[in-house]
Design a protein around this motif. Structure first.
Motif, mmCIF file in Angstrom:
data_model
loop_
_atom_site.group_PDB
_atom_site.id
_atom_site.type_symbol
_atom_site.label_atom_id
_atom_site.label_comp_id
_atom_site.label_asym_id
_atom_site.label_seq_id
_atom_site.Cartn_x
_atom_site.Cartn_y
_atom_site.Cartn_z
ATOM 1 N N GLN A 1 83.803 -86.369 -23.753
ATOM 2 C CA GLN A 1 83.476 -87.587 -23.000
ATOM 3 C C GLN A 1 82.789 -88.622 -23.902
ATOM 4 O O GLN A 1 82.868 -89.817 -23.660
ATOM 5 C CB GLN A 1 82.539 -87.267 -21.816
ATOM 6 C CG GLN A 1 83.143 -86.390 -20.746
ATOM 7 C CD GLN A 1 82.110 -85.981 -19.691
ATOM 8 O OE1 GLN A 1 80.912 -86.293 -19.807
ATOM 9 N NE2 GLN A 1 82.571 -85.281 -18.671
ATOM 10 N N GLN B 1 75.248 -80.843 -11.307
ATOM 11 C CA GLN B 1 74.480 -81.541 -12.331
ATOM 12 C C GLN B 1 73.104 -81.939 -11.810
ATOM 13 O O GLN B 1 72.984 -82.514 -10.733
ATOM 14 C CB GLN B 1 75.262 -82.780 -12.784
ATOM 15 C CG GLN B 1 74.655 -83.432 -14.005
ATOM 16 C CD GLN B 1 75.443 -84.661 -14.433
ATOM 17 O OE1 GLN B 1 76.577 -84.844 -14.012
ATOM 18 N NE2 GLN B 1 74.838 -85.502 -15.258
ATOM 19 N N LYS C 1 78.574 -87.481 -19.117
ATOM 20 C CA LYS C 1 78.760 -88.836 -18.587
ATOM 21 C C LYS C 1 79.367 -88.783 -17.204
ATOM 22 O O LYS C 1 79.203 -89.674 -16.398
ATOM 23 C CB LYS C 1 79.702 -89.616 -19.498
ATOM 24 C CG LYS C 1 79.101 -90.022 -20.825
ATOM 25 C CD LYS C 1 80.117 -90.847 -21.581
ATOM 26 C CE LYS C 1 79.469 -91.604 -22.727
ATOM 27 N NZ LYS C 1 80.463 -92.423 -23.444
ATOM 28 N N GLN C 2 80.160 -87.763 -16.973
ATOM 29 C CA GLN C 2 80.714 -87.551 -15.637
ATOM 30 C C GLN C 2 80.821 -86.064 -15.405
ATOM 31 O O GLN C 2 80.627 -85.274 -16.317
ATOM 32 C CB GLN C 2 82.085 -88.221 -15.505
ATOM 33 C CG GLN C 2 83.118 -87.628 -16.439
ATOM 34 C CD GLN C 2 84.276 -88.577 -16.679
ATOM 35 O OE1 GLN C 2 84.090 -89.702 -17.135
ATOM 36 N NE2 GLN C 2 85.465 -88.113 -16.389
ATOM 37 N N MET C 3 81.090 -85.675 -14.158
ATOM 38 C CA MET C 3 81.101 -84.259 -13.826
ATOM 39 C C MET C 3 82.146 -83.513 -14.649
ATOM 40 O O MET C 3 83.199 -84.025 -14.964
ATOM 41 C CB MET C 3 81.377 -84.046 -12.332
ATOM 42 C CG MET C 3 80.116 -83.973 -11.515
ATOM 43 S SD MET C 3 78.803 -82.985 -12.339
ATOM 44 C CE MET C 3 79.630 -81.398 -12.527
#
Lengths: 511, 511
Positions: free
Chosen positions: A162, A126, A111-113
């Motif tokens: 996450q 990513q 969902k995020q780095m």
């Protein structure tokens, strides 16, 4: 997953004399050494480029999950070391993977780095659902101790975290009592009143209190109730578990994933008083404490104050072999406090940095462990429901032992790993925005700890562990809410264990 | 004692305009301000030299103990600050004693050179029985907070410590039992046998053990004996004393004089998990613990693991007023372990880094405290003599609470402040070259702690404190030597408290 690795093998003597024969050696390695164990129809790893300069061989290896290039490299390393040793008396000096790129599809889309903050991770990029992981400077320890695999695992764990909701959001109500809050004699936090009555007095550290005679009596009565209603009839035997817990045991227990929640123990740098003369003189002359100077005279931490209480239990069995005939093993510990670093903001005694807890710990076959856990839970509910007569709820929650270890539960499971027992309050607690207080939890760890502590059964049967923590201080807190401060009006089961309640402390200037 | 001080007073504006009138001001100060309180026939302090440069006044003051120059300086400072403020609107900015020489005759002649390692002591020079103490850079905090007096006191204490013998050399036998060593069933350290029987198992930290069911049972039986034979009949009430002890309480207790013997508690620098990501990732990837990195993420120590067990007791009454009608106050604590940093070399369980102790603490009028201490001592002797039936001796020793505080007893006193109770062993202990083991000590602190914690009686009566520590683990150790491991042959007083001794732990691979 695609892998590409650039490595250097350094030998004890120049290898330029090999330049002629090396191409055929490479071909042999690619077609034989690196094909072992790889299914015929699949790609493994291949040396795609090489160079010899002086004592060094540079290799570029590309590969797949069927044979990862760093595993291929280990094979090549061993092969060449043996061959050059035998044929030319040349030894291997060093292996270094300077660059290693891995195209990795994590189990869930990030969902995020994601970062993994170790020196060997150069960058994680990513691309849609895929990650390009750039590693660097992996030496032979890194390769042999499987750092690469653990970096990938850590990435998966972080992405999964996450996606997983916090404990609060994943609670599932299993059972609850009748509404009873209206029966509570006290409708607000009892801390202030306990101080006024001289039952407790605050200490100089946040979240640490003196428990004075009446409060200590009540806590001991609750302890005795727990021992007589749960420990004894179930055949639990008392042990004294260490409260100073070594770093290694904390690591295997998974506690090192929450260093921010723990208190750490540092010994002095030396037993020699001379080493501390400057500190002592400063204290004596100024009557002040030079904390920074003291800090410089302390060694690295050797452990932590027991957080979970059960940590050392698993260590008893570490690398040991157990006979299933002697199982289940059921112990309990009530040897002093445990500690949690709750930071500032602690106000009431419902949440503390130093607190008292009775911990049940058990080791057995899976069905034994589940049944013991369930019986402790049922017996606790009986006490809380019948004697305490408070409003309670039992919830299935995310296993806190996984959370502590920085792990998350990946799959749905029929088995409830953790139950939390909470008592409903008629007010919001002083230290957290909740109108309830968790007073006990009951866990089945499956093989989580038997794996981590390498505990084996004689004939290879699966071993599980479980634990349950009951907090007499919190039991006392909710007991007082329900039954008030008048000893005469308390339930007989508590009264008979106290007989005569000691008086609160009264000084001229306090409370 | 002769004193000579050079100081600078700095003001907010240039003072050169004063040069004309200042000599008469000096004369007035010398003859009036600095004569106050000094006996007519004695010298006090005098300004012997001065200079004004810009905003600064330089003064040289010489004096005697009747008015010490640094006290004279404080008078001058206040006088001038008020005068210049009123007459010229000029404020005082700063006071600094750059040099201060004190000729000091210590109570005892130093046997070797004395140092006080604080920034304000430049040098201490010895002239025969006198010392020349050169101080430097004392600011107004130093002067007002009496650093000078404490430096002199510290010098006296350090010289006195050179003269006083260690605990071992000052022991005085008070009482001893009959010779009984021949009756001991075991004639060597029991640690190894306890491991073989599965009664104890070593933990990963030196001097920290798991106490398994049979050993825990024995310790609880001894605890119950102590509670029923000492605490209850004497009216002691149980309290739970904090085990995490604040730096300030340790300071007042005097424990900061032995930082090399204690374990220190450091909280994390932050509650924020992000702060520890690097540490956690490293642990997860390498399965190793980067201690130095962890150490960097820890805050200064906030306290220590309880060393004496009684430290927080005095803090309960700190700055409080007590009514003598409510005295004596008698509490006991058995809330978990206490800790001592014994460094390496711990072998047997007779000496531990983490151990269990029951602590009696009391506050009262002097005669109450002495009589309580003596009764605990007598009741303990009764248990050890009649039930344990071991060979013991009671000795008068140097008060350990003074030793801890870096103090020494200066004068002979009729009152025994500390009794040590030791049990004789038929062998040398594994950890120290002694054929005996101290199992309890009994203290009267006189007003040592009531002064340090500022505890007052309503009508000004003198208050004393006392404490007594009994170590059930050590009691168990000597009990086993005398009575062996066969439960059936143990004395009834212990057997009836255990009923059925649990079995030792048996694993396939251990003991």
């Amino acid at each position: 997953m695609d892998f590409a690795l650039e490595a250097t093998l350094e030998f004890s003597k120049p290898l330029d004399f090999l330049t002629q024969t090396f191409p055929s050696l490479i071909a042999t390695m690619n077609s034989e050494l690196l094909r072992k164990g790889v299914p015929k129809e699949q790609e493994g790893s291949r040396i795609v480029n090489w160079k010899i300069i002086g004592t060094k061989i540079f290799l570029r290896i590309e590969g797949t999950t069927y044979l990862r290039p760093h595993d291929a490299l280990l094979r090549i390393k061993n092969f060449l070391a043996e061959k050059f040793g035998k044929e030319h008396g040349i030894g291997l000096r060093d292996v270094l993977v300077k660059e290693y790129e891995i195209r990795f599809k994590p189990k869930r889309a990030p969902k995020q780095m994601v970062e993994v903050k170790v020196p060997w991770v150069k960058e994680i990029v990513q691309y849609g659902k895929e990650l390009l992981i750039k590693l660097q400077n992996l030496d032979s320890t890194c390769l042999e101790d499987r750092y690469v695999e653990r970096i990938l695992k850590r990435i998966d764990e972080k992405i999964l975290a996450q996606h997983v909701k916090g404990k609060g959001e994943t609670k599932e109500l299993i059972k609850k009592s009748k509404g009873r809050i209206k029966n509570y004699k006290i409708k607000k936090d009892v801390t202030e009143e306990l101080v006024k009555l001289g039952w407790i007095k605050n200490f100089e550290l946040a979240g640490v209190w003196h428990f004075l005679p009446p409060m200590a009596s009540l806590i001991r009565a609750i302890e005795s109730l727990i021992v007589e209603r749960i420990a004894k009839p179930m055949g639990f035997e008392e042990i004294f578990l260490p409260k100073m817990v070594s770093l290694e045991t904390e690591r295997k227990k998974g506690q090192l994933a929450i260093p921010n929640d723990m208190f750490w123990i540092c010994p002095p740098v030396s037993k020699d008083a001379k080493e501390f003369e400057e500190f002592v003189d400063y204290v004596e002359v100024t009557q002040k404490i030079p904390k920074e100077l003291l800090s410089k005279k302390l060694d690295f931490p050797i452990g932590a104050l027991s957080y979970a209480q059960c940590e050392p239990f698993y260590q008893i069995f570490e690398k040991e072999i157990v006979d299933s005939e002697t199982l289940p093993l059921k112990f309990f510990d009530r040897f002093g406090p445990t500690w949690r670093y709750e930071a500032g903001g602690l106000k009431g005694i419902e949440r503390l940095n130093e607190f008292y807890r009775i911990e049940f710990v058990f080791l057995g076959l899976p069905e034994q462990v589940v049944s013991i856990r369930d019986e402790i839970k049922d017996r606790t509910l009986e006490i809380v429901d019948k004697i305490f007569d408070v409003e309670w709820k039992l919830e299935k929650v995310t296993p806190v032992y996984l959370e502590h270890a920085g792990k998350v539960e990946e799959e749905k499971d029929e088995l409830v790993k953790t139950y939390d027992l909470s008592v409903l309050l008629p007010f919001q607690t002083p230290s957290r925005p909740e109108k309830e207080l968790e007073i006990a939890s009951f866990h089945v760890h499956t093989n989580f700890y038997t794996e981590r502590f390498k505990i084996k059964e004689k004939s290879g049967k699966e071993l599980w562990t479980g634990c349950a923590g009951l907090g007499p201080t919190r039991f006392a807190y909710v007991f007082l809410l329900r039954h008030g401060f008048e000893f005469e009006k308390w339930p007989d089961e508590i009264k008979k264990r106290i007989k005569k309640l000691p008086k609160g402390l009264k000084l001229v200037s306090w409370p």
